[in-house]
Design a protein around this motif. Sequence first.
Motif, PDB file in Angstrom:
ATOM      1  N   VAL A   9      46.031  28.483  39.018  1.00 48.11           N
ATOM      2  CA  VAL A   9      45.220  27.766  37.803  1.00 48.11           C
ATOM      3  C   VAL A   9      44.728  28.622  36.950  1.00 48.11           C
ATOM      4  CG1 VAL A   9      43.636  26.338  37.256  1.00 48.11           C
ATOM      5  CG2 VAL A   9      44.670  25.762  39.405  1.00 48.11           C
ATOM      6  N   GLY A  10      44.749  28.555  35.617  1.00 54.17           N
ATOM      7  CA  GLY A  10      44.607  29.076  34.516  1.00 54.17           C
ATOM      8  C   GLY A  10      45.530  30.092  34.087  1.00 54.17           C
ATOM      9  N   GLY A  11      46.532  30.363  34.533  1.00 54.63           N
ATOM     10  CA  GLY A  11      47.860  30.861  34.098  1.00 54.63           C
ATOM     11  C   GLY A  11      47.437  32.489  33.509  1.00 54.63           C
ATOM     12  N   GLU A  12      47.861  32.633  32.343  1.00 54.65           N
ATOM     13  CA  GLU A  12      47.466  33.923  31.782  1.00 54.65           C
ATOM     14  C   GLU A  12      46.015  34.221  31.694  1.00 54.65           C
ATOM     15  OE1 GLU A  12      48.676  31.307  28.066  1.00 54.65           O
ATOM     16  OE2 GLU A  12      49.052  31.509  30.501  1.00 54.65           O
ATOM     17  N   ALA A  13      45.056  33.264  31.630  1.00 57.98           N
ATOM     18  CA  ALA A  13      43.744  33.597  31.621  1.00 57.98           C
ATOM     19  C   ALA A  13      43.306  34.088  32.891  1.00 57.98           C
ATOM     20  CB  ALA A  13      43.059  32.099  31.209  1.00 57.98           C
ATOM     21  N   ALA A  14      43.910  33.642  33.917  1.00 60.70           N
ATOM     22  CA  ALA A  14      43.365  34.116  35.376  1.00 60.70           C
ATOM     23  C   ALA A  14      43.972  35.172  35.806  1.00 60.70           C
ATOM     24  CB  ALA A  14      43.664  32.859  36.302  1.00 60.70           C
ATOM     25  N   PHE A  15      44.967  36.004  35.081  1.00 57.18           N
ATOM     26  CA  PHE A  15      45.522  37.215  35.692  1.00 57.18           C
ATOM     27  C   PHE A  15      45.610  38.242  34.584  1.00 57.18           C
ATOM     28  CE2 PHE A  15      46.919  33.617  38.235  1.00 57.18           C
ATOM     29  CZ  PHE A  15      46.890  34.171  39.492  1.00 57.18           C
ATOM     30  N   TYR A  59      56.530  41.383  40.048  1.00 54.91           N
ATOM     31  CA  TYR A  59      55.367  41.481  38.997  1.00 54.91           C
ATOM     32  C   TYR A  59      54.095  41.581  39.939  1.00 54.91           C
ATOM     33  CZ  TYR A  59      58.978  39.099  36.495  1.00 54.91           C
ATOM     34  OH  TYR A  59      60.224  38.913  35.933  1.00 54.91           O
ATOM     35  N   GLY A  60      53.265  42.559  39.310  1.00 55.02           N
ATOM     36  CA  GLY A  60      52.011  42.950  39.827  1.00 55.02           C
ATOM     37  C   GLY A  60      50.678  42.329  38.959  1.00 55.02           C
ATOM     38  N   TYR A  61      49.961  41.884  39.472  1.00 47.28           N
ATOM     39  CA  TYR A  61      48.721  41.412  38.467  1.00 47.28           C
ATOM     40  C   TYR A  61      47.454  41.475  39.446  1.00 47.28           C
ATOM     41  CZ  TYR A  61      52.181  38.656  35.953  1.00 47.28           C
ATOM     42  OH  TYR A  61      53.452  38.139  35.318  1.00 47.28           O
ATOM     43  N   TRP A  62      46.252  41.461  38.570  1.00 47.88           N
ATOM     44  CA  TRP A  62      44.945  41.478  39.061  1.00 47.88           C
ATOM     45  C   TRP A  62      44.575  39.760  38.853  1.00 47.88           C
ATOM     46  CZ3 TRP A  62      44.995  45.879  35.653  1.00 47.88           C
ATOM     47  CH2 TRP A  62      44.956  47.120  36.166  1.00 47.88           C
ATOM     48  N   HIS A  63      44.028  39.393  40.238  1.00 45.82           N
ATOM     49  CA  HIS A  63      43.572  37.968  39.899  1.00 45.82           C
ATOM     50  C   HIS A  63      42.020  38.020  39.477  1.00 45.82           C
ATOM     51  CE1 HIS A  63      43.271  33.705  42.079  1.00 45.82           C
ATOM     52  NE2 HIS A  63      43.226  33.678  40.815  1.00 45.82           N
ATOM     53  N   THR A  64      41.912  37.633  38.082  1.00 49.64           N
ATOM     54  CA  THR A  64      40.925  37.898  37.603  1.00 49.64           C
ATOM     55  C   THR A  64      39.568  36.941  37.824  1.00 49.64           C
ATOM     56  OG1 THR A  64      41.435  36.743  35.396  1.00 49.64           O
ATOM     57  CG2 THR A  64      41.703  39.022  35.586  1.00 49.64           C
ATOM     58  N   ILE A  65      39.170  36.581  39.038  1.00 49.51           N
ATOM     59  CA  ILE A  65      38.114  35.901  39.289  1.00 49.51           C
ATOM     60  C   ILE A  65      36.937  36.913  39.524  1.00 49.51           C
ATOM     61  CG2 ILE A  65      39.758  34.154  40.904  1.00 49.51           C
ATOM     62  CD1 ILE A  65      39.066  35.619  43.252  1.00 49.51           C
ATOM     63  N   GLY A  66      35.852  36.360  39.012  1.00 49.88           N
ATOM     64  CA  GLY A  66      34.653  36.856  38.815  1.00 49.88           C
ATOM     65  C   GLY A  66      34.486  37.787  37.658  1.00 49.88           C
ATOM     66  N   ASP A  67      33.422  38.328  37.390  1.00 49.24           N
ATOM     67  CA  ASP A  67      33.136  39.036  36.130  1.00 49.24           C
ATOM     68  C   ASP A  67      33.551  40.520  36.229  1.00 49.24           C
ATOM     69  OD1 ASP A  67      32.245  36.683  34.971  1.00 49.24           O
ATOM     70  OD2 ASP A  67      30.110  36.966  35.328  1.00 49.24           O
ATOM     71  N   GLY A 115      36.092  43.702  41.488  1.00 53.53           N
ATOM     72  CA  GLY A 115      36.189  42.678  42.730  1.00 53.53           C
ATOM     73  C   GLY A 115      37.211  41.904  42.536  1.00 53.53           C
ATOM     74  N   TRP A 116      38.280  42.275  41.481  1.00 53.28           N
ATOM     75  CA  TRP A 116      39.607  41.555  41.547  1.00 53.28           C
ATOM     76  C   TRP A 116      40.522  41.799  42.494  1.00 53.28           C
ATOM     77  CZ3 TRP A 116      40.506  42.341  35.498  1.00 53.28           C
ATOM     78  CH2 TRP A 116      39.668  41.541  34.883  1.00 53.28           C
ATOM     79  N   PRO A 117      41.084  40.842  43.231  1.00 51.64           N
ATOM     80  CA  PRO A 117      42.287  41.101  44.299  1.00 51.64           C
ATOM     81  C   PRO A 117      43.548  41.364  43.301  1.00 51.64           C
ATOM     82  CG  PRO A 117      41.184  38.825  44.401  1.00 51.64           C
ATOM     83  CD  PRO A 117      40.321  39.332  43.264  1.00 51.64           C
ATOM     84  N   ASP A 163      41.100  43.203  48.515  1.00 48.19           N
ATOM     85  CA  ASP A 163      40.389  44.574  48.188  1.00 48.19           C
ATOM     86  C   ASP A 163      40.956  45.394  47.020  1.00 48.19           C
ATOM     87  OD1 ASP A 163      38.305  44.226  49.989  1.00 48.19           O
ATOM     88  OD2 ASP A 163      39.626  45.054  51.560  1.00 48.19           O
ATOM     89  N   GLY A 164      41.784  44.948  46.190  1.00 52.18           N
ATOM     90  CA  GLY A 164      42.288  45.308  45.184  1.00 52.18           C
ATOM     91  C   GLY A 164      43.545  46.137  45.064  1.00 52.18           C
ATOM     92  N   LEU A 165      44.064  46.665  44.262  1.00 50.75           N
ATOM     93  CA  LEU A 165      45.423  47.530  44.012  1.00 50.75           C
ATOM     94  C   LEU A 165      45.632  48.568  44.980  1.00 50.75           C
ATOM     95  CD1 LEU A 165      47.974  47.898  42.630  1.00 50.75           C
ATOM     96  CD2 LEU A 165      46.774  49.281  40.655  1.00 50.75           C
ATOM     97  N   ALA A 166      44.616  49.570  45.188  1.00 50.37           N
ATOM     98  CA  ALA A 166      44.892  50.615  45.888  1.00 50.37           C
ATOM     99  C   ALA A 166      45.235  50.030  47.364  1.00 50.37           C
ATOM    100  CB  ALA A 166      43.881  51.659  45.848  1.00 50.37           C
ATOM    101  N   SER A 167      44.238  49.146  47.907  1.00 48.51           N
ATOM    102  CA  SER A 167      44.411  48.622  48.991  1.00 48.51           C
ATOM    103  C   SER A 167      45.764  47.930  49.287  1.00 48.51           C
ATOM    104  CB  SER A 167      43.323  47.592  49.249  1.00 48.51           C
ATOM    105  OG  SER A 167      43.422  47.063  50.603  1.00 48.51           O
ATOM    106  N   LEU A 168      46.504  47.092  48.472  1.00 50.90           N
ATOM    107  CA  LEU A 168      47.575  46.445  48.497  1.00 50.90           C
ATOM    108  C   LEU A 168      48.702  47.812  48.816  1.00 50.90           C
ATOM    109  CD1 LEU A 168      48.893  43.560  46.509  1.00 50.90           C
ATOM    110  CD2 LEU A 168      50.192  45.494  46.454  1.00 50.90           C
TER     111      LEU A 168
END
Length: 203
Positions: free
Chosen positions: A121-127, A138-146, A150-152, A167-172
């Motif tokens: 939900v939110g499409g390009e506004a949420a990633f 394709y790799g994205y941050w899920h832009t939840i929160g400010d 803290g982005w997954p 926990d983010g990119l390095a963790s993935l």
Amino acid sequence: MTTDGRKPMSENKLGAIDALIAAVAPPPSGGVADVDWTRFEKALGFAAPVDYREIVGRYGVGQFSGEFYVFAPGGSTGQDVYEESATFLDIIGDPTWQESVDALGTQWLHPDGSRTAIDLVGGEAAFQPWGGGSGGGYGYWHTIGDDPNGWPAVYTDLAGVWLYDRDGLASLLLAAVSGRFPADAVHPSVSEEPEFILFESYH
């Protein structure tokens, strides 16, 4: 510690970076040292997460275990986060992807093996894109929160592979090269021969 017993996000990310470096040696020449992170924030509208800055600074432009690549500001064609951002956002913004995963019952796959419902939900506004994969991932941050720290992090082929690490990119990346994801999600060769291949061209 946070109220749920987890370490603060900055500690998680720095710990993941240290573990990633131990698992996959950065190139002897180092990464990109002269990134204008102020320009990054102005151009893309968010501050770069600390682990992403460390990956760019330690590794540079290249590929982890022949699969995952991370965009860098000012990278070569196909690797420049400024040039690739709009294309990747158009792709994730297509509402048919949510319809597809809902119809198939596909779920996010977490490093601990758990699965949760995919929410696009939110499409390009949420990633926001961080990179991709050699097989068309394709790799994205899920832009939840400010707070971008803290982005997954998300990695998907928009078909059967939907990896998600809160926990983010390095963790993935660490989970992938450590073999924590199943073989049908990440090819075993990624963890069998963890390495970083540096792309020579950078401007």
